[in-house]
Design an enzyme around this catalytic site. Sequence first.
Site, short mmCIF file in Angstrom:
data_model
loop_
_atom_site.label_atom_id
_atom_site.label_comp_id
_atom_site.label_asym_id
_atom_site.label_seq_id
_atom_site.Cartn_x
_atom_site.Cartn_y
_atom_site.Cartn_z
N CYS A 23 -19.07 2.77 8.51
CA CYS A 23 -18.36 2.06 9.56
C CYS A 23 -17.11 2.89 9.79
O CYS A 23 -16.25 2.99 8.90
CB CYS A 23 -18.02 0.65 9.09
SG CYS A 23 -16.92 -0.23 10.23
N CYS A 34 0.58 4.66 6.97
CA CYS A 34 -0.07 4.54 8.28
C CYS A 34 0.89 3.79 9.21
O CYS A 34 1.25 2.63 8.92
CB CYS A 34 -1.39 3.80 8.15
SG CYS A 34 -2.44 4.49 6.84
N CYS A 57 -16.79 -8.52 5.25
CA CYS A 57 -16.10 -7.26 4.98
C CYS A 57 -14.84 -7.52 4.14
O CYS A 57 -13.98 -8.30 4.54
CB CYS A 57 -15.73 -6.60 6.30
SG CYS A 57 -14.94 -5.02 6.06
N CYS A 63 -19.70 -5.35 3.30
CA CYS A 63 -18.93 -4.20 3.77
C CYS A 63 -17.61 -4.22 3.02
O CYS A 63 -17.10 -5.29 2.69
CB CYS A 63 -18.70 -4.34 5.28
SG CYS A 63 -17.63 -3.05 5.95
N ARG A 118 -17.88 -1.90 17.82
CA ARG A 118 -17.18 -3.16 17.56
C ARG A 118 -15.86 -3.25 18.32
O ARG A 118 -14.99 -2.40 18.19
CB ARG A 118 -16.91 -3.34 16.06
CG ARG A 118 -16.25 -4.68 15.76
CD ARG A 118 -16.15 -4.98 14.27
NE ARG A 118 -17.44 -4.94 13.64
CZ ARG A 118 -17.70 -4.23 12.54
NH1 ARG A 118 -16.77 -3.54 11.96
NH2 ARG A 118 -18.90 -4.23 12.02
N CYS A 151 0.57 -0.02 10.25
CA CYS A 151 0.02 -1.00 9.32
C CYS A 151 1.05 -1.94 8.70
O CYS A 151 2.05 -1.50 8.10
CB CYS A 151 -0.75 -0.29 8.22
SG CYS A 151 -1.65 -1.46 7.16
N CYS A 208 0.82 -1.21 0.00
CA CYS A 208 0.00 0.00 0.00
C CYS A 208 0.86 1.27 0.00
O CYS A 208 1.88 1.35 0.68
CB CYS A 208 -0.92 0.00 1.21
SG CYS A 208 -2.01 1.42 1.26
N1 SAM Z 1 -6.57 0.62 3.13
C1 SAM Z 1 -7.83 0.90 3.66
C2 SAM Z 1 -7.84 2.03 4.64
O1 SAM Z 1 -6.85 2.27 5.28
O2 SAM Z 1 -8.88 2.67 4.77
C3 SAM Z 1 -8.51 -0.30 4.27
C4 SAM Z 1 -7.74 -1.29 5.09
S1 SAM Z 1 -7.07 -0.72 6.64
C5 SAM Z 1 -6.08 -2.09 7.07
C6 SAM Z 1 -8.44 -0.70 7.75
C7 SAM Z 1 -8.21 -0.24 9.16
O3 SAM Z 1 -7.60 -1.28 9.90
C8 SAM Z 1 -7.32 0.94 9.38
O4 SAM Z 1 -7.97 2.15 9.17
C9 SAM Z 1 -6.94 0.78 10.85
O5 SAM Z 1 -7.83 1.49 11.69
C10 SAM Z 1 -7.08 -0.73 11.08
N2 SAM Z 1 -5.77 -1.35 11.33
C11 SAM Z 1 -4.81 -1.59 10.43
N3 SAM Z 1 -3.71 -2.13 11.00
C12 SAM Z 1 -3.97 -2.22 12.32
C13 SAM Z 1 -3.23 -2.70 13.44
N4 SAM Z 1 -1.99 -3.15 13.33
N5 SAM Z 1 -3.82 -2.67 14.65
C14 SAM Z 1 -5.08 -2.19 14.78
N6 SAM Z 1 -5.82 -1.73 13.76
C15 SAM Z 1 -5.29 -1.74 12.54
C1 DTB Z 2 -11.38 -1.94 11.33
O1 DTB Z 2 -11.58 -0.88 11.94
N1 DTB Z 2 -10.67 -2.96 11.78
C2 DTB Z 2 -10.58 -4.00 10.79
C3 DTB Z 2 -11.54 -3.50 9.70
N2 DTB Z 2 -11.86 -2.20 10.13
C4 DTB Z 2 -11.15 -3.54 8.29
C5 DTB Z 2 -9.17 -4.23 10.35
C6 DTB Z 2 -8.24 -4.54 11.47
C7 DTB Z 2 -6.93 -4.85 10.89
C8 DTB Z 2 -5.95 -5.31 11.92
C9 DTB Z 2 -4.60 -5.58 11.38
C10 DTB Z 2 -4.53 -6.65 10.35
O2 DTB Z 2 -5.09 -7.76 10.53
O3 DTB Z 2 -3.85 -6.42 9.34
FE1 SF4 Z 3 -2.77 1.22 3.41
FE2 SF4 Z 3 -2.69 0.05 5.77
FE3 SF4 Z 3 -3.02 2.67 5.63
FE4 SF4 Z 3 -5.01 1.03 4.81
S1 SF4 Z 3 -4.21 1.25 6.87
S2 SF4 Z 3 -4.26 2.85 3.77
S3 SF4 Z 3 -3.79 -0.67 3.99
S4 SF4 Z 3 -1.20 1.53 4.96
#
Ligand code: SAM
Ligand code: DTB
Ligand code: SF4
Length: 359
Positions: free
Chosen positions: A218, A87, A127, A158, A295, A90, A83
């Site tokens: 959401c 973030c 989702c 979703c 959630r 992530c 990506c």
């Molecule tokens: N790329 C898209 C975005 O960022 O909107 C969708 C996928 S992203 C992984 C969805 C959400 O997962 C993020 O906004 C974040 O709040 C949550 N998330 C991602 N990595 C995480 C982590 N290591 N621990 C907790 N929440 C996480």
């Molecule tokens: C949200 O707030 N939490 C979910 C869903 N929306 C998409 C994602 C959590 C991702 C946690 C880290 C991972 O498994 O990569």
């Molecule tokens: Fe990309 Fe992860 Fe950020 Fe979603 S949360 S925009 S997958 S870097």
Amino acid sequence: MTVNARLAKTSPRPCKHHGAGPNVRAMSKINAPRHDWTLTEVEALFDLPFMDLVHRAANVHRAWFDPSEIQLSQLLSVKTGGCAENCGYCSQSAHFKTGLKAEKLMDADDVVAKARAARDGGAQRFCMGAAWRELKDRDLPKLANMIAEVKALGMETCATLGMLTADQAKALKAAGLDYYNHNLDTGPDYYKDVVTTRTYQERLDTLSHVRDAGMSTCCGGIVGMGETRRDRAGLLHQLATLPAHPDSLPINGLVPVSGTPLGDKVLAEGKAIDSIEFIRTIAVARIVCPKSMVRLSAGREGMSRELQALCFMAGANSIFVGGKLLTTPLPDMDEDSRLFQDLDLKPMGSVRAEFVAAE
Ligand code: SAM
Ligand code: DTB
Ligand code: SF4
């Protein structure tokens, strides 16, 4: 036995007080949704004595929901890794070396097979998550087809695909998308310490396109990233003052991923969020957004049964199930099944029987 059957088997007797829908008697003014919360008021909720806070949140919860019902959703990463965003939490960002292999967008048939298995296992909502900064128009037809096929299984759909334009939101809605997940992640003041490749305002704009297209939102955030209580209050204040409260409000506990700046910091300092503070965050979310599905999202894997029980007591009424989030693990189904049994919880709603019977 399927997850659904296993979890349903654990259902307690029907709730005497909340048989059909919200408890109207308890819907006093104090529990009615408000959009004029001030940051000071939200901070004051956080500062309440713990027992008073949880008691108040539990009352709000009972005014709008059957507290023995928990919504079950299942996630699938339909496009993993690589990506463009940075973030700081992530595993999927191309900016960090997390060891995750980037993959192409999955084929619709494979996604539908996973959705069917999730449905048969008891999930009400499916989702689909993609590691994209924003949705590209060239991917829209494939996604629209995927969403329509998942919807045809009788599940709520979703997706979380990054930023959307107004037209893309309309196209997803037309394809059958019920919910769009797009998180604010943290309060506006701490945001710059979390991500710099996308602004807070851009997130708010996508949410606005989603609402305008008629989809349910959401939207929530992450706690345990080194933010202060004021930042957590700032996030919930933003959510509570949106033109419409999020229909689903995910509170994620940071899953510290090695190789990410925020994950590494937590791992080095050994400083995960205090569990009492986590419960406070759930309770305040329940109070300021009384009708949202709150959630208990990422982070459940590391939580004790008692902590999860207190989160449900404080108003959480939705979880992800199925052993995996996007790239990180969840408790396995047997563990969740035992938890439901021991807490007398049951899955909320269920996929309509005729869809299952028809196949
Ligand atoms: N790329 C898209 C975005 O960022 O909107 C969708 C996928 S992203 C992984 C969805 C959400 O997962 C993020 O906004 C974040 O709040 C949550 N998330 C991602 N990595 C995480 C982590 N290591 N621990 C907790 N929440 C996480
Ligand atoms: C949200 O707030 N939490 C979910 C869903 N929306 C998409 C994602 C959590 C991702 C946690 C880290 C991972 O498994 O990569
Ligand atoms: Fe990309 Fe992860 Fe950020 Fe979603 S949360 S925009 S997958 S870097």
